[in-house]
Design a protein around this motif. Structure first.
Motif, short mmCIF file in Angstrom:
data_model
loop_
_atom_site.label_atom_id
_atom_site.label_comp_id
_atom_site.label_asym_id
_atom_site.label_seq_id
_atom_site.Cartn_x
_atom_site.Cartn_y
_atom_site.Cartn_z
N TRP A 36 -6.01 3.03 2.03
CA TRP A 36 -6.28 4.42 2.43
C TRP A 36 -6.87 4.41 3.83
O TRP A 36 -7.78 3.63 4.12
N TYR A 37 -6.34 5.29 4.64
CA TYR A 37 -6.86 5.52 5.98
C TYR A 37 -7.22 7.00 6.09
O TYR A 37 -6.77 7.81 5.27
N TYR A 94 -4.72 9.28 4.33
CA TYR A 94 -3.35 8.79 4.24
C TYR A 94 -3.27 7.53 3.39
O TYR A 94 -4.07 6.61 3.57
N CYS A 95 -2.29 7.51 2.53
CA CYS A 95 -2.00 6.31 1.76
C CYS A 95 -1.11 5.39 2.59
O CYS A 95 -0.23 5.86 3.35
N ASN A 96 -1.31 4.11 2.44
CA ASN A 96 -0.59 3.12 3.24
C ASN A 96 -0.14 1.96 2.36
O ASN A 96 -0.86 1.55 1.46
N GLN A 97 1.05 1.47 2.64
CA GLN A 97 1.54 0.27 1.95
C GLN A 97 2.07 -0.71 2.97
O GLN A 97 2.87 -0.34 3.83
N GLU A 104 5.66 -1.41 6.96
CA GLU A 104 4.53 -0.52 6.69
C GLU A 104 5.03 0.88 6.39
O GLU A 104 5.95 1.38 7.05
N TYR A 105 4.41 1.50 5.39
CA TYR A 105 4.83 2.84 4.97
C TYR A 105 3.60 3.73 4.85
O TYR A 105 2.51 3.24 4.49
N TRP A 106 3.80 5.02 5.12
CA TRP A 106 2.70 5.98 5.09
C TRP A 106 3.07 7.19 4.24
O TRP A 106 4.22 7.61 4.20
#
Length: 116
Positions: A36-37, A94-97, A104-106
């Motif tokens: 999480w950002y 923001y969720c991040n993977q 990288e995905y947002w």
């Protein structure tokens, strides 16, 4: 195609709690780092918390001891439990993977507002 869908944001009073959820589609979640950002107006995006595929976690200094990140690999979901919220926690979260291949995905972001 990987999609991240956040939920759980909203308005809360100082000292209150919220729980954010992020459901990640695709088959790479179990081997990915999830995090999480947040970004407040006029500020740079910053790391809130992250959890590795093996479960190890790290937190931003400003949330250590108040926020807890967790993941449920059976549901492809990452959570952020936020307690003792402060006005300075107000931001878009923001969720991040991050996959093991470096992709990288947002998510689209969810607003959290802490105000009386």
């Amino acid at each position: 195609q990987v999609q991240l869908v956040e939920s759980g944001g909203g308005l809360v009073q100082p000292g209150g709690s919220l729980r954010l959820s992020c459901v990640l589609s695709g088959t790479i979640f179990r081997t990915s780092r999830a995090g999480w950002y947040r970004q407040a107006p006029g500020k740079q995006r910053e790391l809130v918390a992250a959890i590795a595929s093996g479960g190890s976690t790290n937190y931003g200094n400003s949330v250590e001891g108040r926020f807890t990140i967790s993941r449920d690999n059976t549901k492809n979901t990452v959570y952020l439990q936020m307690n003792s919220l402060k006005p300075e926690d107000t931001a878009v979260y923001y969720c991040n993977q991050l996959s093991i291949y470096g992709n990288e995905y947002w998510g689209q972001g969810t607003q959290v507002t802490v105000s009386s």
